[in-house]
Design an enzyme around this catalytic site. Structure first.
Site, short mmCIF file in Angstrom:
data_model
loop_
_atom_site.label_atom_id
_atom_site.label_comp_id
_atom_site.label_asym_id
_atom_site.label_seq_id
_atom_site.Cartn_x
_atom_site.Cartn_y
_atom_site.Cartn_z
CG HIS A 174 -1.95 -1.02 1.25
ND1 HIS A 174 -1.72 -2.30 1.68
CD2 HIS A 174 -3.26 -0.97 0.87
CE1 HIS A 174 -2.84 -3.00 1.58
NE2 HIS A 174 -3.78 -2.23 1.10
CG ASP A 245 -3.85 -5.72 -4.13
OD1 ASP A 245 -4.95 -5.30 -3.75
OD2 ASP A 245 -2.97 -6.10 -3.35
#
Length: 471
Positions: A174, A245
């Site tokens: 992230h 993702d």
């Protein structure tokens, strides 16, 4: 295929403008991934998005890895995967999948981005941790298979992730680009094993934003034709849907170019871009291979058909009270070191470390009080000490260990009380930092697991779990 269908934007309750989501739905995006909200808000939004879309069916997804309670305040937080690994019980894994599917479907969410097949084999990994079933590839395979069967029984689609394996890295994708240093031989005997075992049951495969030099020295897995088309589709023979993702994650760099590379590498869905309108405009300006577009359309059509096979329960039926988490906790709790107990009339001092999410310890404290134990005020002397260690994974956080100040505070308290217990409510490796003589692992801060920890201390049951990792 209409190009817009490739894109599945995210929707964050309290952050995303509903009018923007409705506009995207009217433009014909293929679906949405939801974050947060209440049960009512989720149900109302899913209905509105489907009403606005010109498509016959759109796919609405969410990261309900530990049930809806990980995102919804009015839903129960289910046991973590690592707790199920400690219990080593396929029936519990099946039941978790079934409950998750029924509750998600009742609110209009038909695709659950789970289970996580990453291995819990790196203590410094800040983003896998309790999301994994454990360090052993066969254990992960067995429990994930049962979870998938539970999802299917409840009518929800699954997504196995994060291919080819996010466990062996200490970086949160992230925030930055993680590198998986595993050799091809290690990948074959560890990271890839659960994926190879479960591909026949996968509705979709989510590819991670990971650099795996042994497989592709240049491109992230999510952007790599060698990994998506070469390894996943050709060598492993996967014929289903491939989804990236979240594209808003910081490992990628330029979002538009990354999305294009992912599509050309073989992805059928471009998930959660940070700027969906800009990405849609960009995709209409660049040449897109018609064969790849047709394949993406076929894959999404197939998912839409499967998503409607089992009708949804009503919300009241799906969310009826249950004792599942309590039963799971009693099988999952794991004790290392000498056993410490508390009896009616005794006093206990409670010290908390690593609670940067401001989670409440009220379920644990109330259960002790109900058992006749007095919890003293901070700083007061007591018969015994309990240290609650809360640290758990959080996206965009980048760390999983305790801070030096937290370690010092915990160790100081432990030294003052020979009769002590450390309760690791999430990250099991954080407990090792404090060197307590006795540790109880719950693998979850859920209220049901807190109450179970208190009842264990009160002698109401003996913990049955075994560590599914190596400390």
């Amino acid at each position: 295929m209409k190009i817009n269908r490739l894109v599945h934007p995210g929707f964050w309750f309290g952050k995303t403008a509903p009018e923007d989501a409705l506009k995207l739905a009217r433009l014909g995006v293929g679906g949405f991934c939801l974050y947060g909200g209440t049960r009512q808000q989720v149900a109302e939004l899913t209905h509105s998005l489907r009403e606005a879309s010109p498509l016959k069916k759109i796919l609405i997804s969410a990261d309900y890895e530990d049930g809806l309670g990980r995102w919804l305040p009015d839903a129960e937080l289910l046991p973590s995967n690592l707790a199920l690994g400690a219990a080593n019980d396929e029936n519990l894994a099946f039941e978790k999948g079934l409950l998750t599917a029924r509750q998600a479907k009742s609110l209009g969410v038909d695709w659950v981005f789970a289970p996580v097949l990453d291995l819990a084999d790196c203590p410094q990994n800040p983003i896998v941790n309790t999301r994994s079933f454990g360090a052993d590839p066969q254990l992960v395979s067995r429990l994930a298979r049962a979870f998938i069967k539970g999802l299917a029984k409840g009518g929800a689609l699954n997504s196995i992730k994060h291919f080819p394996g996010h466990g062996n890295t200490s970086t949160d994708s992230h925030m930055a680009m993680p590198t998986v240093p595993s050799s091809v031989a290690h990948l074959q005997t560890h990271e890839l094993v659960p994926f190879k075992n479960l591909l026949p049951l996968a509705d979709s495969v989510m590819v991670g934003h990971l650099l795996v030099p042994a497989l592709d020295e240049e491109s992230l897995a999510s952007l790599s034709a060698k990994i998506i088309s070469g390894l996943l589709k050709t060598k492993l023979g996967y014929k289903g849907c491939v989804v990236t993702d979240a594209l808003c994650m910081k490992a990628l760099g330029d979002e538009k170019q990354a999305a294009l590379a992912a599509f050309r590498a073989g992805a059928h869905i471009l998930l959660v871009p940070e700027n969906p309108f800009e990405l849609l405009e960009f995709l209409h300006q660049v040449p897109l291979n018609k064969t790849l577009l047709d394949e993406a359309e076929r894959q999404q059509d197939s998912l839409c058909e499967r998503a409607d096979i089992i009708p949804a329960l009503t919300e009241e039926e799906a969310f009826q009270p249950m004792a599942f988490a309590t039963r799971a906790a009693q099988k999952a709790l794991t004790w290392l070191g000498p056993k410490m107990s508390l009896k009616p009339g005794q006093t206990v001092q409670i010290v908390e470390v690593g609670n940067d999410e401001n989670l409440s310890s009220a379920p644990f404290i109330n259960a002790l009080r109900q058992g006749g134990v007095t919890v003293v005020n901070p700083g007061e002397r007591a018969d015994k000490l309990v240290v609650l260690c809360w640290r758990r994974y959080q996206a965009f956080k980048g760390k999983i260990a305790l801070d030096p100040a937290e370690i010092a505070r915990g160790k100081t308290a432990l030294k003052q009380y020979p009769a002590h217990l450390l309760i690791a409510l999430a990250n099991p490796w954080a407990a090792k930092q404090l060197n307590a003589s006795s540790t109880l692992f719950t693998f979850s801060p859920a209220p049901s697991f807190q109450r179970a920890a208190a009842e264990c201390l009160l002698g109401k049951f003996f913990p049955q779990g075994h560590l599914p990792i190596i400390l």
